[in-house]
Scaffold this active site. Sequence first.
Site, PDB file in Angstrom:
ATOM      1  N   LYS A   1       0.836  -1.215   0.000  1.00 56.54           N
ATOM      2  CA  LYS A   1       0.000   0.000   0.000  1.00 56.54           C
ATOM      3  C   LYS A   1       0.864   1.256   0.000  1.00 56.54           C
ATOM      4  CE  LYS A   1       1.006   1.021   4.446  1.00 56.54           C
ATOM      5  NZ  LYS A   1       1.830   2.155   4.858  1.00 56.54           N
TER       6      LYS A   1
ATOM      7  N   ASP B   1      -1.823  -2.425   9.914  1.00 56.90           N
ATOM      8  CA  ASP B   1      -2.068  -2.330   8.472  1.00 56.90           C
ATOM      9  C   ASP B   1      -2.674  -3.617   7.879  1.00 56.90           C
ATOM     10  OD1 ASP B   1      -0.990   0.214   8.340  1.00 56.90           O
ATOM     11  OD2 ASP B   1       1.008  -0.474   7.709  1.00 56.90           O
TER      12      ASP B   1
HETATM   13  O1  C5P Z   1       0.701  -2.598  14.316  1.00 53.30           O
HETATM   14  P1  C5P Z   1       2.123  -2.681  13.813  1.00 53.30           P
HETATM   15  O2  C5P Z   1       2.884  -3.797  14.475  1.00 53.30           O
HETATM   16  O3  C5P Z   1       2.238  -2.710  12.344  1.00 53.30           O
HETATM   17  O4  C5P Z   1       2.793  -1.320  14.277  1.00 53.30           O
HETATM   18  C1  C5P Z   1       4.186  -1.203  14.394  1.00 53.30           C
HETATM   19  C2  C5P Z   1       4.506  -0.054  15.331  1.00 53.30           C
HETATM   20  O5  C5P Z   1       4.181   1.192  14.689  1.00 53.30           O
HETATM   21  C3  C5P Z   1       3.717  -0.023  16.635  1.00 53.30           C
HETATM   22  O6  C5P Z   1       4.352  -0.798  17.626  1.00 53.30           O
HETATM   23  C4  C5P Z   1       3.758   1.469  16.986  1.00 53.30           C
HETATM   24  O7  C5P Z   1       4.999   1.813  17.561  1.00 53.30           O
HETATM   25  C5  C5P Z   1       3.700   2.133  15.628  1.00 53.30           C
HETATM   26  N1  C5P Z   1       2.314   2.523  15.252  1.00 53.30           N
HETATM   27  C6  C5P Z   1       1.734   3.593  15.912  1.00 53.30           C
HETATM   28  N2  C5P Z   1       0.457   3.971  15.588  1.00 53.30           N
HETATM   29  C7  C5P Z   1      -0.227   3.308  14.616  1.00 53.30           C
HETATM   30  C8  C5P Z   1       0.343   2.234  13.912  1.00 53.30           C
HETATM   31  C9  C5P Z   1       1.635   1.857  14.269  1.00 53.30           C
HETATM   32  O8  C5P Z   1       2.350   4.208  16.786  1.00 53.30           O
HETATM   33  N3  C5P Z   1      -1.481   3.705  14.348  1.00 53.30           N
END
Ligand code: C5P
Length: 324
Positions: free
Chosen positions: A12, A156
Amino acid sequence: MTMRVSAVAHGKINLHLGVSAAREDGYHDLETIFQSVALEERVDLQEVPPGEQVKVTVSGRDSHLVPTDPSNLAVRAVAAVQQWYARQTVSAVPQVSIHMHKGVPVAGGMAGGSADAAAALVAAIEFYGNQHPETSQLPAPEREEVHRMAAALGADVPFCVLGGTALGTGRGDELVSVMARGHYHWAIATDKRGLSTPKVFAQLDKMRESGRSLSKAGSSDELIRVLHSGDPEELAPLLVNDLQAPAISLLPSLRETLAAAQEAEALASIVSGSGPTIAMLCRDAEHAVDVATAVSVAGKASSTMTTFSPAGPARIITAHTEGE
Ligand code: C5P
């Protein structure tokens, strides 16, 4: 008899990425417009007879950078579906080997890992829910349960399951599809140094705390309206990403790739998600090849490629049993 199921999911680009202050759980509330791109990840599941070893393998772009241990998002997605079925039966849940074929740059801000998780989730639900004679008799997870599994794997992942164009709020996992006409063409520049998503978010918090002036993405309403026109010239000035400044502050050489894109007359360039991949919006497919070539010759990017958006949802591409 060997059962195989394959699924694909797409990477994406965030056309608009507005980030609020950090929440108590460490995540940030977002207002983002996701659009899936034609770069895709394929996940193949193959039944492993009882007693034989389960394998996890990777091929394709940057495959040497991908861990094959239990931290791998595709492995975790398959495990989540297996756990669902383990709760529905006293019998052992059949095991599968997992192969990923990668097309999305790794650690680039284009959701390559999340697309692996989405493809693996969709493949595992097909494998256990529709194909396998033992588990397909059991209650399958409902839509909301699948969304919950996807969101638990990463913010995501639900979008990588949905595909197309969508407004994401909350952590980016509360989604509403958005109407978008036509296709947009992109040149993509990768940087093999990668960037850690949590570090980029933390850098944004730090820059905001220290009062270093940072523009903040406003509402995405105008961008949503412009997506109805399908005109890249109208879209170009509306691309915005609050994570761009922190990504550049962690990897200042990104400025040179952005400058090369401007020199090559891209309509607009933007850091993709948390970066360091840079997405350059172009007039058409031919212009995208010209911009990718010019940026490649400028020599600051690790690699360049072209793609278009939007692409579709995660989907099954093959499901069959061999040796019947
Ligand atoms: O959910 P995911 O593991 O992909 O997110 C990776 C990191 O990105 C999270 O641990 C966080 O530090 C950051 N993040 C965030 N806010 C979001 C998505 C991701 O702070 N909405």
